[in-house]
Design a protein around this motif. Sequence first.
Motif, PDB file in Angstrom:
ATOM      1  N   VAL A 193     -35.996 -48.836 -44.713  1.00 22.42           N
ATOM      2  CA  VAL A 193     -36.514 -47.549 -43.913  1.00 22.42           C
ATOM      3  C   VAL A 193     -35.487 -46.844 -43.334  1.00 22.42           C
ATOM      4  O   VAL A 193     -35.216 -45.809 -42.927  1.00 22.42           O
ATOM      5  N   ASP A 194     -34.120 -47.612 -43.149  1.00 25.75           N
ATOM      6  CA  ASP A 194     -33.190 -46.837 -42.187  1.00 25.75           C
ATOM      7  C   ASP A 194     -31.852 -47.094 -42.760  1.00 25.75           C
ATOM      8  O   ASP A 194     -31.194 -46.273 -43.295  1.00 25.75           O
ATOM      9  N   SER A 195     -31.137 -48.211 -42.659  1.00 26.81           N
ATOM     10  CA  SER A 195     -29.728 -48.258 -42.815  1.00 26.81           C
ATOM     11  C   SER A 195     -29.237 -48.069 -44.136  1.00 26.81           C
ATOM     12  O   SER A 195     -27.985 -47.598 -44.407  1.00 26.81           O
ATOM     13  N   GLY A 255     -25.962 -43.001 -45.104  1.00 28.31           N
ATOM     14  CA  GLY A 255     -24.495 -43.022 -45.173  1.00 28.31           C
ATOM     15  C   GLY A 255     -23.682 -43.436 -43.934  1.00 28.31           C
ATOM     16  O   GLY A 255     -22.616 -43.384 -44.189  1.00 28.31           O
ATOM     17  N   LYS A 256     -24.459 -43.953 -43.029  1.00 25.25           N
ATOM     18  CA  LYS A 256     -23.633 -44.605 -42.046  1.00 25.25           C
ATOM     19  C   LYS A 256     -23.175 -45.825 -42.447  1.00 25.25           C
ATOM     20  O   LYS A 256     -24.015 -46.802 -42.663  1.00 25.25           O
ATOM     21  N   THR A 257     -21.905 -46.045 -42.309  1.00 22.50           N
ATOM     22  CA  THR A 257     -21.342 -47.642 -42.756  1.00 22.50           C
ATOM     23  C   THR A 257     -20.415 -47.887 -41.781  1.00 22.50           C
ATOM     24  O   THR A 257     -19.992 -47.161 -40.861  1.00 22.50           O
ATOM     25  N   SER A 304     -38.995 -39.343 -44.174  1.00 19.29           N
ATOM     26  CA  SER A 304     -38.549 -38.777 -42.488  1.00 19.29           C
ATOM     27  C   SER A 304     -37.061 -38.905 -42.313  1.00 19.29           C
ATOM     28  O   SER A 304     -36.230 -37.974 -41.859  1.00 19.29           O
ATOM     29  N   LYS A 305     -36.417 -40.017 -42.689  1.00 21.37           N
ATOM     30  CA  LYS A 305     -35.019 -40.173 -42.579  1.00 21.37           C
ATOM     31  C   LYS A 305     -34.181 -39.266 -43.688  1.00 21.37           C
ATOM     32  O   LYS A 305     -33.221 -38.757 -43.043  1.00 21.37           O
ATOM     33  N   ARG A 306     -34.507 -39.099 -44.606  1.00 20.98           N
ATOM     34  CA  ARG A 306     -33.962 -38.013 -45.728  1.00 20.98           C
ATOM     35  C   ARG A 306     -33.934 -36.464 -44.842  1.00 20.98           C
ATOM     36  O   ARG A 306     -32.804 -35.899 -44.872  1.00 20.98           O
ATOM     37  N   ALA A 318     -29.810 -33.335 -34.880  1.00 18.06           N
ATOM     38  CA  ALA A 318     -31.348 -33.851 -35.110  1.00 18.06           C
ATOM     39  C   ALA A 318     -31.352 -35.115 -35.569  1.00 18.06           C
ATOM     40  O   ALA A 318     -32.288 -35.878 -35.251  1.00 18.06           O
ATOM     41  N   ARG A 319     -30.164 -35.542 -36.131  1.00 18.22           N
ATOM     42  CA  ARG A 319     -29.963 -37.008 -36.331  1.00 18.22           C
ATOM     43  C   ARG A 319     -30.293 -37.990 -35.155  1.00 18.22           C
ATOM     44  O   ARG A 319     -30.649 -38.949 -35.202  1.00 18.22           O
ATOM     45  N   GLN A 320     -29.760 -37.332 -33.991  1.00 13.93           N
ATOM     46  CA  GLN A 320     -29.983 -38.379 -32.768  1.00 13.93           C
ATOM     47  C   GLN A 320     -31.451 -38.565 -32.392  1.00 13.93           C
ATOM     48  O   GLN A 320     -31.765 -39.236 -31.637  1.00 13.93           O
ATOM     49  N   LEU A 321     -32.143 -37.934 -33.120  1.00 15.84           N
ATOM     50  CA  LEU A 321     -33.730 -38.172 -32.919  1.00 15.84           C
ATOM     51  C   LEU A 321     -34.126 -39.673 -33.381  1.00 15.84           C
ATOM     52  O   LEU A 321     -34.846 -40.371 -32.720  1.00 15.84           O
ATOM     53  N   LEU A 322     -33.547 -40.002 -34.371  1.00 15.11           N
ATOM     54  CA  LEU A 322     -33.440 -41.562 -34.883  1.00 15.11           C
ATOM     55  C   LEU A 322     -33.283 -42.569 -33.824  1.00 15.11           C
ATOM     56  O   LEU A 322     -33.430 -43.626 -33.893  1.00 15.11           O
ATOM     57  N   ASN A 323     -32.587 -42.062 -32.752  1.00 12.52           N
ATOM     58  CA  ASN A 323     -32.263 -43.123 -31.559  1.00 12.52           C
ATOM     59  C   ASN A 323     -33.455 -43.150 -30.784  1.00 12.52           C
ATOM     60  O   ASN A 323     -33.083 -43.670 -29.638  1.00 12.52           O
TER      61      ASN A 323
END
Length: 353
Positions: A136-138, A142-144, A219-221, A233-238
């Motif tokens: 669902v996340d990692s 594309g965060k590596t 949602s992640k997409r 906006a990606r910071q919302l995942l935090n």
Amino acid sequence: METVTVKASRSYQVEIEGGALPTLGARLTSLLPRAKQVMLVSDSTVAALYGEIAETSLCGAGLQVHRFVFPSGEASKTPATLCALWCALAEASLSRTDAIVALGGGVVGDLSGFAAATYLRGIACYQVPTTLLAMVDSSVGGKTAVDLPAGKNLCGAFSQPVGVLCDPQVLKTLPSRVYADGCAEVIKYGYIGDPTLLKMLEQPFAEAPEAVIARCVRSKRDVVEADEHDNGARQLLNLGHTGAHAIERLSNFSISHGEAVAIGMLLAARGAVVKGLCAPDVPAHVEAMLQRYHLPTECPFDADAMAEAALSDKKRRGGEITLVLPRKLGESVLVPTPVEELAAFFAAGGAKA
Ligand code: NAD
Ligand code: GLY
């Protein structure tokens, strides 16, 4: 089968289908027809459970398969393992048209993705996530990265995979604590922006997880497409992660990431209510949800220690920290907050004063 298309700096599909692992080889060769060799990367636990199925499928599709296996666990997500993987890729003479297949959880996915981003200045990485968190996340977005002694994920790259294949049947062998960790991230998507998911999560989803996984991936997409490089906006995942990073650190990582995110979400909800930013029904909803998924709700650390630990996090920008706070059920917002207010915020959220 559920399919989610991600349109970032590279476009790719996330395919979610129970029992799909034995079809890995055919899917990969249709995506990368020029590939002749692959490096199948996994940790020791996943290799023992699923390495053979994956290798048989890849060989059956005409690919020469090399294997790279490292001891399971976060302790392996290091520059040393990365360097060993680079060397294995070179020894096997993988070329620019070949690929890495990352079969495992977030540790395998992050490490493999970084190796693929850097070996020969970039080869393809196909993600085959085997934990709920990785599905669902990692594996998406594309965060590596690898960890450094100074902190987690301090060295890495943004590099999108060429495709993602989720076979939820493999979740059946997950230890219950690892499964619960993934549930914390699933729940997080509900409070960030998906009230329908919160409704779906009122019933346990373990027996038929495809729809829930697909919803989280969508949602992640959406946040990745809006902000691939994590400037907004990606910071919302935090959501829950400011508190979580502090809790993980203060517990010497005996409290797992998902458990810490769970406590962090509840702290954020309670703190936001005290700040007058959140509807008062949210904390009780979060608490009941966490209990339903066997996640902890009590913060064992005091607010000052939490603030100090949180502020050593790399995500701090200047004299402000961006908190992700729920506003109402199924909606969260970014709230830049002076660092001096953090201890009071944690105390309001339920950390010991
Ligand atoms: P993990 O990869 O360490 O896997 C957890 C454990 O489960 C390991 O012991 C593993 O061997 C085992 N396992 C994996 N699949 C299994 C299966 N199907 N059956 C039985 N056992 C299995 O941990 P994780 O929770 O998947 O990932 C955590 C990592 O992900 C962290 O390093 C974190 O930084 C990273 N992460 C990255 C992103 C991103 O966007 N790149 C997002 C969130 C987390
Ligand atoms: N898991 C955080 C991110 O992908 O941005």
